[in-house]
Every structure is written in C-alpha cells, then in structure tokens.
Design a protein around this motif. Structure first.
Motif, short mmCIF file in Angstrom:
data_model
loop_
_atom_site.label_atom_id
_atom_site.label_comp_id
_atom_site.label_asym_id
_atom_site.label_seq_id
_atom_site.Cartn_x
_atom_site.Cartn_y
_atom_site.Cartn_z
N GLY A 134 0.84 -1.20 0.00
CA GLY A 134 0.00 0.00 0.00
C GLY A 134 0.86 1.24 0.00
O GLY A 134 2.03 1.20 0.41
N ILE A 135 0.28 2.34 -0.48
CA ILE A 135 0.99 3.62 -0.50
C ILE A 135 0.06 4.72 -0.01
O ILE A 135 -1.14 4.72 -0.30
N GLY A 136 0.63 5.62 0.78
CA GLY A 136 -0.14 6.76 1.28
C GLY A 136 0.74 7.99 1.33
O GLY A 136 1.96 7.89 1.20
N TYR A 137 0.12 9.14 1.52
CA TYR A 137 0.93 10.35 1.62
C TYR A 137 0.31 11.37 2.55
O TYR A 137 -0.88 11.37 2.82
N SER A 138 1.19 12.23 3.04
CA SER A 138 0.82 13.46 3.72
C SER A 138 1.55 14.57 2.98
O SER A 138 2.28 14.32 2.03
N TYR A 139 1.35 15.81 3.40
CA TYR A 139 1.99 16.91 2.69
C TYR A 139 2.06 18.13 3.58
O TYR A 139 1.44 18.20 4.65
N SER A 140 2.82 19.13 3.13
CA SER A 140 2.90 20.40 3.84
C SER A 140 3.25 21.50 2.84
O SER A 140 3.99 21.26 1.89
N LYS A 141 2.72 22.67 3.08
CA LYS A 141 2.98 23.82 2.23
C LYS A 141 3.83 24.83 3.00
O LYS A 141 3.54 25.14 4.14
N ARG A 142 4.87 25.33 2.36
CA ARG A 142 5.76 26.37 2.86
C ARG A 142 6.73 25.87 3.94
O ARG A 142 7.89 26.21 3.92
N ALA A 143 6.26 25.14 4.91
CA ALA A 143 7.13 24.64 5.98
C ALA A 143 6.52 23.39 6.58
O ALA A 143 5.32 23.16 6.49
N GLY A 144 7.36 22.56 7.19
CA GLY A 144 6.86 21.39 7.91
C GLY A 144 7.13 20.06 7.25
O GLY A 144 7.08 19.02 7.93
N GLY A 145 7.40 20.04 5.96
CA GLY A 145 7.63 18.77 5.28
C GLY A 145 8.80 17.98 5.87
O GLY A 145 8.65 16.79 6.20
N PRO A 146 9.98 18.59 6.03
CA PRO A 146 11.09 17.85 6.65
C PRO A 146 10.77 17.41 8.08
O PRO A 146 11.25 16.36 8.53
N GLY A 147 9.96 18.21 8.80
CA GLY A 147 9.57 17.81 10.15
C GLY A 147 8.68 16.58 10.14
O GLY A 147 8.84 15.68 10.98
N GLN A 148 7.74 16.51 9.21
CA GLN A 148 6.91 15.32 9.09
C GLN A 148 7.78 14.10 8.79
O GLN A 148 7.58 13.02 9.37
N PHE A 149 8.71 14.26 7.86
CA PHE A 149 9.59 13.15 7.49
C PHE A 149 10.40 12.69 8.70
O PHE A 149 10.54 11.48 8.95
N ALA A 150 10.93 13.63 9.48
CA ALA A 150 11.74 13.28 10.64
C ALA A 150 10.92 12.50 11.67
O ALA A 150 11.40 11.51 12.24
N HIS A 151 9.68 12.94 11.92
CA HIS A 151 8.86 12.24 12.91
C HIS A 151 8.46 10.85 12.39
O HIS A 151 8.51 9.87 13.14
N ALA A 152 8.09 10.78 11.11
CA ALA A 152 7.74 9.48 10.53
C ALA A 152 8.92 8.52 10.60
O ALA A 152 8.76 7.31 10.86
N LYS A 153 10.11 9.03 10.37
CA LYS A 153 11.32 8.21 10.43
C LYS A 153 11.53 7.64 11.84
O LYS A 153 11.93 6.48 12.00
N GLU A 154 11.24 8.45 12.85
CA GLU A 154 11.40 8.00 14.24
C GLU A 154 10.48 6.84 14.59
O GLU A 154 10.86 5.96 15.36
#
Length: 395
Positions: free
Chosen positions: A73-93
């Motif tokens: 399965g594949i899913g996504y989230s997103y962010s505009k202007r700021a927050g994308g790297p933060g989402q990636f970092a938390h998901a990685k944890e």
C-alpha cells in the motif's frame, strides 16, 4: 494478616497478543520526502496580509508498506511552505513501530503510532506524519480485497461533483483567472472557487462579479483563507449574497468556532471551513458550535483515513455538507462514501507525481476502477525525492 491488592494490567492498552486471526505482518516500510515545484509562485490572502510568503513548492511525505505475504500500500501526507522535513523526521522516528504488526489492525496501529510520539502532541505535525502510514494501510486493505477504496468503504456513488481552485489565486490578474476558469470548465469541471481577501474588499467584489458574468450559472465559491475579522466577513457576506455563491470558505480564523457560527446564522450563503484543523476533536468543536454548513476536513492533516471517517460520522449525524480540502486522489474515495452529495477539490498540480490520471466528465470526478486508492509514484516523483528512509526488510 496483611491485605494486598493485585493490580492486573489491561491487555487492551497495548493491543491483544496476536491470535489465529492474524495471518499477515508488515515486513517493510519506506518513506520518501518529495518536493513538488509549482510552475509559478502563487498568493492568497495570507500572503497579502504578510503572514506567509508566496507558495513555490509542496512537500510530500510518502509511505510505502509491504507485508510478508506480498501485499502493498501507498499513502501520503503533505505540507505547504514549511513542515515537510519535520513530518519526514517524525515518521522516520516511528516507522519501526509498524514492523511485525498485522496490517489489518489499522485503528490499533494508529493509536500505537500516536502514543509513540505523544510527547509532541496528538494533533498537528505528529499526526500528519502518521497519516501517510494510515492511508497506506487503507490502500493496502482495499488492494488486498481487489476493490477501489470507495467500494471497500461502502460507496454511495461512482462519481463526485468537483470544483477547481488552482486557477483563482490572488496573484493572477483577472484576465488570467477568466482564462484558467474557461480551461477548467472545458475539461468538464463543474464549479469554480475564487480566492478573496484583498486589502480593498471592493477589488474582491469586482473580481467575483467578473467571474460570475464569465461563467453564468456555474456554481461559484469564494475563499478568504482566514484573513477577515468578524465585521468584515459579515458585511462582505451580505453584499456577496447577490452572486448566489455556493459557499464562503474560511472567512475567519480556523479556531473561531463562535464567529463562524454567527456568520452561518446570519448569512444566506453557506459557510465552509475545517481544512486547517488537525484532529477529530477540533472538527467536533466546529460541529458542536453549528459553525459550518460545509465541513472541509483534510485526511492527511487530521491524521489519515481512520480519523477522517470519525469526522464523517459526526458530520453526517449533524446533516452537514462535505467538501474536503485538496488531495483529490484520496478524497475522491472518501467523498464517494459519504451519504450526502459532496464536492471534491480539483488541483492539477499533483498530476505529475502519479502514473495514473483521474478523469472528470460532466462536472464529476470518476472513481477509478483500480484497487485501493488507484495511484502509484511516477518516475518524476522519484526524481523530485530529496530523502528516503527504510524500516524492516523487503520480502
């Protein structure tokens, strides 16, 4: 004789031990941080008030999940202007928390993930990171059943009314707006949304009037992106009633439940909001205060499909209309499963990200006859990827 009390831990707190019903387990998770560049910077009212910079790119967090039995399965989230790297970092944890779990236990996995990072909150960026996993698990479940997600959820319809937003930004002169509106209608899109919130409200009124004359009786909505105060919103809303708008979106701050409720009571034009809220509880406050006629949850922002379905149940109980924000690839399936005739928002921005296309006919977006959500990442999306992370071992 000394009295002692034995405390027995509740086994449900961490989920029951797997039984004979568990027949598959998550083996591998891959995260990708992808930046989608826009053809030109765009501005809405938040830019004109100085609160944000023009939008130039959108960050996507993709989660790809595979099981021991080979389901994916594949899913996504997103962010505009700021927050994308933060989402990636938390998901990685927290990605490792999925390994070994039964992919069918979607609700329990959501709870496990949110508690894994509860010290940074159970809404906002943390749950937006979880959304990518949750959406991927729902995609996997529907693919395993060989059904489009809408059908798995119990569809009310095989197509959904759609409106276009990407051609109505304030950074575009009115002649360009009219040209883009014409292009959208020629593609079969059924309605138009126009951005408002100019420093001079008379400029907004002139733009609305120009578009209304240009499109005739085609449904038209406007979006102030939270930049009016209560007085401006009420005065503008009364003047704008002459244009027979489908809704006024985000006239006030997203958390001004009482202000939105007052507008909904006073104006003939329906009020729409909810896209900036990031939890079921926040949407419940909108519903409880009678703040909206059209509720606009965003599945990636609220934490995925699991919490989104809870919001739909609350909205349906209150007999609200539904018009989710952005993410047409996901929201097409969720709106198709809502009991009241909804709207889905059309953006062509993300089309380059996926191998498959969504089709619009006679004002309606068609639910594709493909299992799951029905999309896969394109080579272009892979090329735009800036970071990846893997957990587990691919089967």
């Amino acid at each position: 004789m000394q009295n002692t009390t034995r405390i027995i831990a509740n086994p449900l707190a961490a989920g029951l031990a797997p039984g004979e019903a568990t027949t598959d387990r998550i083996a591998w998770v891959k995260l990708s941080l992808v930046f989608l560049p826009l053809a030109a910077p765009i501005s809405d009212a938040k830019v004109l008030t100085g609160r944000q910079k023009p939008l130039t790119e959108i960050a996507f967090l993709f989660a790809e999940i595979e099981t021991e039995q080979g389901h994916s399965g594949i899913g996504y989230s997103y962010s505009k202007r700021a927050g994308g790297p933060g989402q990636f970092a938390h998901a990685k944890e927290i990605a490792g928390e999925l390994i070994g779990e039964d992919p069918n236990d979607i609700a329990r996995i959501w709870d496990k993930l949110v508690w894994a990072g509860a010290s940074v909150g159970r809404s906002g960026l943390s749950t937006q990171a979880i959304a990518a996993f949750d959406i991927a698990l729902w995609d996997l479940k529907a693919k395993r059943a060989k059904l489009p997600l809408a059908k798995l959820l119990g569809a009310h319809r095989d197509s959904v009314r759609c409106y276009n937003t990407s051609g109505g930004y304030l950074s575009m002169p009115i002649e360009e707006v009219k040209e883009r509106v014409s292009m959208a209608l020629e593609k079969g899109i059924g309605a138009i949304k126009l951005k408002v919130g100019q420093p001079d409200p008379m400029v907004d009124l002139a733009r609305i009037e120009a578009v209304r004359k240009h499109i005739g009786d085609v449904p038209l909505a406007i979006d102030a992106n939270q930049q009016w105060d209560r007085t401006t919103a009420l005065r503008f809303g009364r003047i704008a009633e002459q244009f027979s708008l489908t809704w006024i979106e985000e006239p006030l701050d997203a958390y001004d439940y009482e202000g939105h409720a007052a507008l909904a009571k006073e104006l003939a034009t329906p009020i729409a909001t909810g896209e900036m809220l990031t939890s079921v509880d926040e949407h419940y406050e909108l519903i409880r205060h009678n703040s909206v006629d059209f509720i606009q949850p965003d599945a990636p922002r609220v934490g995925g499909i699991t919490p989104f379905l809870k919001i739909l149940a609350l909205a349906d109980h209150k007999k609200l209309q539904l018009a989710p924000h952005y993410c047409m690839e996901i929201h097409l399936h969720l709106t198709a499963a809502y009991g009241r005739e909804p709207w889905v928002e059309h953006f062509e921005w993300s089309e380059a990200m996926f191998n498959e296309k969504l089709h619009v006919v006679n004002g309606r977006m068609i639910v594709p006859n493909r299992p799951g959500l029905g999309f896969s990442l394109s080579d272009q999306a892979r090329a735009w990827t800036r970071a990846t992370h893997e957990a587990g071992k691919r089967p």
